[in-house]
Design a protein around this motif. Structure first.
Motif, PDB file in Angstrom:
ATOM      1  N   GLY A   1       0.934  -1.086  -0.053  1.00  0.00           N
ATOM      2  CA  GLY A   1      -0.076   0.052   0.082  1.00  0.00           C
ATOM      3  C   GLY A   1       1.030   1.278   0.150  1.00  0.00           C
ATOM      4  N   PRO A   2       0.363   2.292   0.713  1.00  0.00           N
ATOM      5  CA  PRO A   2       1.071   3.461   0.632  1.00  0.00           C
ATOM      6  C   PRO A   2       2.353   3.382   1.341  1.00  0.00           C
ATOM      7  CG  PRO A   2      -1.280   3.871   1.327  1.00  0.00           C
ATOM      8  CD  PRO A   2      -0.819   2.371   1.164  1.00  0.00           C
ATOM      9  N   VAL A   3       3.224   4.248   0.656  1.00  0.00           N
ATOM     10  CA  VAL A   3       4.600   4.715   1.393  1.00  0.00           C
ATOM     11  C   VAL A   3       4.754   6.018   1.606  1.00  0.00           C
ATOM     12  CG1 VAL A   3       7.074   4.591   1.334  1.00  0.00           C
ATOM     13  CG2 VAL A   3       5.826   2.557   0.858  1.00  0.00           C
ATOM     14  N   VAL A   4       4.892   6.803   2.753  1.00  0.00           N
ATOM     15  CA  VAL A   4       4.714   8.176   2.929  1.00  0.00           C
ATOM     16  C   VAL A   4       5.947   8.527   3.854  1.00  0.00           C
ATOM     17  CG1 VAL A   4       3.529  10.088   3.802  1.00  0.00           C
ATOM     18  CG2 VAL A   4       2.307   8.608   2.658  1.00  0.00           C
ATOM     19  N   LEU A   5       6.791   9.333   3.303  1.00  0.00           N
ATOM     20  CA  LEU A   5       7.945   9.848   4.141  1.00  0.00           C
ATOM     21  C   LEU A   5       8.057  11.385   3.785  1.00  0.00           C
ATOM     22  CD1 LEU A   5       9.141   6.771   2.973  1.00  0.00           C
ATOM     23  CD2 LEU A   5      11.127   7.507   4.538  1.00  0.00           C
ATOM     24  N   VAL A   6       7.530  12.164   4.738  1.00  0.00           N
ATOM     25  CA  VAL A   6       7.574  13.655   4.614  1.00  0.00           C
ATOM     26  C   VAL A   6       8.321  14.386   5.698  1.00  0.00           C
ATOM     27  CG1 VAL A   6       6.210  15.604   4.323  1.00  0.00           C
ATOM     28  CG2 VAL A   6       5.554  13.431   3.159  1.00  0.00           C
ATOM     29  N   ASP A   7       9.264  15.087   5.683  1.00  0.00           N
ATOM     30  CA  ASP A   7       9.762  16.064   6.332  1.00  0.00           C
ATOM     31  C   ASP A   7      10.437  15.296   7.631  1.00  0.00           C
ATOM     32  OD1 ASP A   7      10.381  18.631   7.320  1.00  0.00           O
ATOM     33  OD2 ASP A   7       8.452  18.890   8.554  1.00  0.00           O
ATOM     34  N   ASN A   8      11.099  14.517   7.421  1.00  0.00           N
ATOM     35  CA  ASN A   8      11.866  13.761   8.347  1.00  0.00           C
ATOM     36  C   ASN A   8      13.427  13.923   8.326  1.00  0.00           C
ATOM     37  OD1 ASN A   8       9.556  11.654   9.175  1.00  0.00           O
ATOM     38  ND2 ASN A   8       9.782  11.063   7.105  1.00  0.00           N
ATOM     39  N   ARG A   9      13.880  13.688   9.479  1.00  0.00           N
ATOM     40  CA  ARG A   9      15.586  13.814   9.362  1.00  0.00           C
ATOM     41  C   ARG A   9      15.944  12.330   9.634  1.00  0.00           C
ATOM     42  NH1 ARG A   9      18.659  17.767   9.740  1.00  0.00           N
ATOM     43  NH2 ARG A   9      17.705  19.980   9.435  1.00  0.00           N
ATOM     44  N   VAL A  10      16.741  11.813   8.765  1.00  0.00           N
ATOM     45  CA  VAL A  10      17.224  10.385   8.690  1.00  0.00           C
ATOM     46  C   VAL A  10      18.751  10.463   8.540  1.00  0.00           C
ATOM     47  CG1 VAL A  10      17.106   8.203   7.803  1.00  0.00           C
ATOM     48  CG2 VAL A  10      15.152   9.700   7.909  1.00  0.00           C
ATOM     49  N   SER A  11      19.542   9.832   9.575  1.00  0.00           N
ATOM     50  CA  SER A  11      20.770   9.705   9.504  1.00  0.00           C
ATOM     51  C   SER A  11      21.017   8.452   9.012  1.00  0.00           C
ATOM     52  CB  SER A  11      21.626  10.301  11.008  1.00  0.00           C
ATOM     53  OG  SER A  11      21.121   9.388  11.680  1.00  0.00           O
ATOM     54  N   GLY A  12      21.384   8.331   7.834  1.00  0.00           N
ATOM     55  CA  GLY A  12      21.678   6.778   7.272  1.00  0.00           C
ATOM     56  C   GLY A  12      20.904   6.920   6.137  1.00  0.00           C
ATOM     57  N   PRO A  13      21.171   5.719   5.439  1.00  0.00           N
ATOM     58  CA  PRO A  13      20.619   5.717   4.055  1.00  0.00           C
ATOM     59  C   PRO A  13      19.218   5.345   4.141  1.00  0.00           C
ATOM     60  CG  PRO A  13      21.836   3.735   4.329  1.00  0.00           C
ATOM     61  CD  PRO A  13      22.284   4.479   5.654  1.00  0.00           C
TER      62      PRO A  13
ATOM     63  N   SER B   1      20.990  12.117   5.875  1.00  0.00           N
ATOM     64  CA  SER B   1      22.456  12.108   5.688  1.00  0.00           C
ATOM     65  C   SER B   1      22.834  10.715   5.340  1.00  0.00           C
ATOM     66  CB  SER B   1      22.946  12.385   7.236  1.00  0.00           C
ATOM     67  OG  SER B   1      22.275  13.570   7.893  1.00  0.00           O
ATOM     68  N   GLY B   2      23.062  10.743   3.986  1.00  0.00           N
ATOM     69  CA  GLY B   2      23.343   9.392   3.113  1.00  0.00           C
ATOM     70  C   GLY B   2      22.616   9.372   2.173  1.00  0.00           C
ATOM     71  N   PRO B   3      22.784   8.073   1.469  1.00  0.00           N
ATOM     72  CA  PRO B   3      22.282   7.921   0.039  1.00  0.00           C
ATOM     73  C   PRO B   3      20.865   7.819   0.182  1.00  0.00           C
ATOM     74  CG  PRO B   3      23.696   6.155   0.598  1.00  0.00           C
ATOM     75  CD  PRO B   3      23.823   7.156   1.803  1.00  0.00           C
ATOM     76  N   LEU B   4      19.930   7.868  -0.991  1.00  0.00           N
ATOM     77  CA  LEU B   4      18.611   7.819  -1.191  1.00  0.00           C
ATOM     78  C   LEU B   4      18.352   6.904  -2.227  1.00  0.00           C
ATOM     79  CD1 LEU B   4      15.697   8.377  -0.434  1.00  0.00           C
ATOM     80  CD2 LEU B   4      15.867  10.483  -1.691  1.00  0.00           C
ATOM     81  N   GLY B   5      18.023   5.772  -2.151  1.00  0.00           N
ATOM     82  CA  GLY B   5      17.980   4.730  -2.906  1.00  0.00           C
ATOM     83  C   GLY B   5      16.486   4.109  -3.357  1.00  0.00           C
TER      84      GLY B   5
END
Ligand SMILES: [Zn+2]
Length: 708
Positions: free
Chosen positions: A645-657, A676-680
């Motif tokens: 189903g849906p994947v929603v990632l909005v306005d987060n801070r993620v240290s890591g890929p 902070s890291g790659p987005l794949g």
């Protein structure tokens, strides 16, 4: 010209008459009167009258007279040699509440047939006592826009060719629209839907040198939209829209082409073609379509809402007419519903009060707040396009055209004069809208991005009905008073927002009766038209509030809503405090303001909804039913694999890929995150989107996420 009893007065009057005759050619080009005439002006005589021609109006400006309480504008038809050829009329009354800058009075005289020649004079009044007229200024008004011998430019609407005697019919609109489409590379006309009686609902898509080819490509250009005719018996804006489409399609003006190279203009001339054909407010079922943009029971409103979903305009005007004689020329109002983000409200107000009031004072048009007469209008119904669009993070305004001439335009007993003033004031407004838009794209997109982040965070109370106040504009304000306060009453407020609403199979997919026979749609279809994320769970359907149109969700799905669609079950957060150690999610977990000191694993078929939380990480989800993460920090990688189903990632801070792979069915939304890291992203069908809200990624952005 009034004669005075004193010798000096007679002398100066005669001199003014003599000079006026010789000064006319210069004045016709907007030059001030001769200095000698000014020096010998009569007491309290208006001086320095200038006239500048616009499309369908003439802007008169003059030096104010000390002590004047208002001014009368006189218009007289003249021949090419400036001999009087018809009776004079008082076509305008300028009042101090008309504009924000009284030290430079202006009046947009309008209503005349384009191309006619006139002379104008202006005089002050002290109370009811008239003062001497200015020396006259003559000028030829602009003809209908476009060279009659140039293909495309030569097109005219039925309204133009009949000089306002007839409104443009549906048949004439379609022929004109097709001709503009055919003759201009800058225009593509798309049919966004059909009315109940099967009339096409067309939209002009206009760009330079040509419009982008797909809705997705248009969305990337920060488009703006004008909705021209929702109430069928308010046709003035529609005529302006049809003329503006021709101007944009065929103009050689470098400034206009520059604007069109920086955005895409969308014009929907007639959403309510059935109502227009019948000259009725509602559609063919009698439904007021401007009370249906949230509920979208009707095919006309559904078409418009789906267009907003797909083309993603970031700014809008919605055209109407308003039957109150004492209001301004152009009442306007921003989205006021209190669930609209602050930035969308503020930017809409800037467009209205910052731009339209200021430019109106220059060109002589009287913009003012809708509802300024104290009437109970301009409120918080989310069913109104103004508020619906605000809740969709679109900077926008209502536009009303005052139906009658009223006391400030006393020459509109003539129907054609009245119609022309209205439509050309709308044309002025829509051009100003384009000007403001292009000059303010950074501010509008910033407000939109902040609105999407704010809504997706699901923080703060929910207001079911209630408006932000519109403060009175500082004197001399362009209106008598702000619209009603319309504050929410206690029973219209929900202090603690739920995490999501759960709908049953029957609620979601069941047949409904609230729509026209044969065209009724389900809740599922309407939420899809809005573009909302819905998670299929074991016992029904979850609609998370953590999504970009959060402020509108409870207004349709909560039992407390004033005009709801269905009584969904409020799902409260399952974790709001601190959790130490690993967290394994089965079923549905909803974290709101939580702290998780450990990793999170989402089991296949489970749903995780997180907002405003801090997670040590890593976060791993494989085969989840839904995955929603907003306004949160994760100190570690986030891996979301094969979500159904849906994947929603909005306005987060993620240290890591961050990796989003192999999602199926719904385009993942990745917007406004700092990684902070790659987005794949690989193997998602459809590919992820960011709604034009960029992510900040320190590592490489690969494959499907390369441009997010
Ligand atoms: Zn209306």
């Amino acid at each position: 010209m009034r004669y005075r009893r004193t010798t000096a007065g007679v002398f100066s009057t005669l001199l003014a008459v003599t000079l006026a005759a010789t000064a006319l050619p210069a004045q016709a080009h907007g030059q001030p009167a001769f200095a000698a005439a000014q020096l010998r002006a009569e007491p309290n005589q208006v001086r320095d009258l200038t006239v500048v021609q616009g499309d369908g109006y003439a802007t008169l400006a003059w030096t104010p007279v000390d002590g004047a309480t208002d001014y009368q504008i006189e218009r007289t038809p003249v021949a090419d040699d400036d001999t009087v050829s018809g009776p004079s009329v008082i076509s305008g009354v300028w009042r101090p509440n008309r504009q924000v800058n009284n030290s430079s009075p202006t009046f947009a005289d309008a209503g005349f047939a384009p191309g006619s020649r006139f002379q104008w004079r202006v005089r002050a009044r002290f109370g009811t006592t008239t003062q001497p007229y200015s020396t006259p200024v003559a000028g030829t008004t602009r003809p209908h826009w476009g060279d009659p011998n140039t293909p495309g430019q030569s097109l005219r609407t039925q309204w133009e060719t009949t000089l306002g005697a007839q409104y443009t019919s549906d048949v004439n609109e379609y022929a004109y629209t097709a001709a503009v489409d055919e003759l201009s590379d800058r225009v593509r006309v798309v049919e966004i839907g059909r009315t109940i009686q099967n009339r096409p609902i067309n939209m002009f898509v206009i760009g330079y040198p040509k419009p982008p080819a797909t809705p997705e490509a248009v969305a990337a250009t920060n488009p703006l939209v004008v909705n021209c005719n929702v109430h069928g018996n308010e046709p003035g804006d529609r005529e302006a829209c049809l003329i503006m489409a021709r101007q944009l399609a065929f103009t050689d003006d470098a400034g206009t082409l520059d604007k069109l190279s920086k955005t895409t203009m969308l014009i929907v001339p007639t959403i309510n073609g059935d109502g227009r054909a019948a000259n009725s407010r509602g559609n063919s079922t009698g439904q007021d379509l401007n009370r249906d943009y949230s509920l979208i029971r009707q095919p006309e409103t559904q078409a418009f809402v789906e267009m907003v979903r797909d083309y993603r305009p970031i700014a809008s005007f919605d055209g109407h007419e308003y039957g109150n004689t004492n209001t301004g020329d152009l009442p306007m109002l921003p989205p006021r519903h209190q669930n609209v983000s602050q930035g969308i409200f503020d930017t809409s107000q800037d467009m209205i009060e910052g731009h339209m009031y200021t430019e109106g004072a220059k060109d002589g048009w009287w913009a003012c707040p809708y509802g300024c007469t104290g009437a109970g209008v301009g409120l918080s119904e989310e069913t109104i396009l103004r508020n619906t669009l605000g809740l969709k993070n679109v900077v926008n305004s209502l536009l009303e055209l005052r139906s009658s001439g009223g006391p400030t335009r006393p020459d509109e007993g003539n129907t054609a004069n009245n119609r022309r003033r209205k439509s050309y004031s709308a044309l002025w407004t829509f051009h100003q809208f384009l000007t403001y838009h292009v000059a303010n794209i950074p501010g509008i997109t910033k407000a939109r991005a902040e609105g999407i982040a704010f809504q997706s965070a699901n923080t703060g109370r929910i207001v079911f009905r209630g408006s932000r106040p519109i403060e009175a504009y500082p004197a001399p304000h362009p209106g008598e008073a702000p619209p009603p306060l319309d504050a929410p009453t206690p029973e219209r407020i929900l202090e603690q927002p739920p995490c999501a609403y759960r709908l049953t199979e029957e609620q979601y997919h069941g047949a409904r009766s609230d729509g026209p026979a044969g065209r009724q749609t389900t809740v599922a279809q309407r939420l899809a038209a809005h573009g909302w994320k819905v998670v299929k769970v074991a016992d029904g359907y979850l609609v998370p509030l953590s999504q970009p149109e959060r402020g509108l969700v409870p207004l349709l799905l909560d039992g407390q809503a004033v005009e709801g669609l269905v009584d969904g079950e409020r799902i409260a957060p399952t974790l709001t405090g601190t959790h130490n150690g690993p967290l394994t999610v089965t079923g549905v977990a909803c974290l709101a303001g939580a702290t998780v000191r450990g990793p999170i694993r989402v089991q296949p078929g489970a749903t995780l909804i997180v907002n405003g939380s801090a997670i040590s990480g890593p976060v791993n989800a494989s085969g989840a039913a839904g995955f929603v993460l907003t306004d949160s920090t994760v100190n570690g990688p986030v891996n979301v694999t094969a979500t159904r189903g849906p994947v929603v990632l909005v306005d987060n801070r993620v240290s890591g890929p961050v990796n989003v792979v192999n999602s199926a069915g719904v385009a993942p939304l990745l917007a406004g995150n700092t990684v902070s890291g790659p987005l794949g992203c690989t193997g998602n069908a459809p590919a992820p989107v960011n709604l034009e809200v960029a992510n900040s990624v320190s590592g490489p952005k690969s494959s499907q996420c390369a441009r997010l």
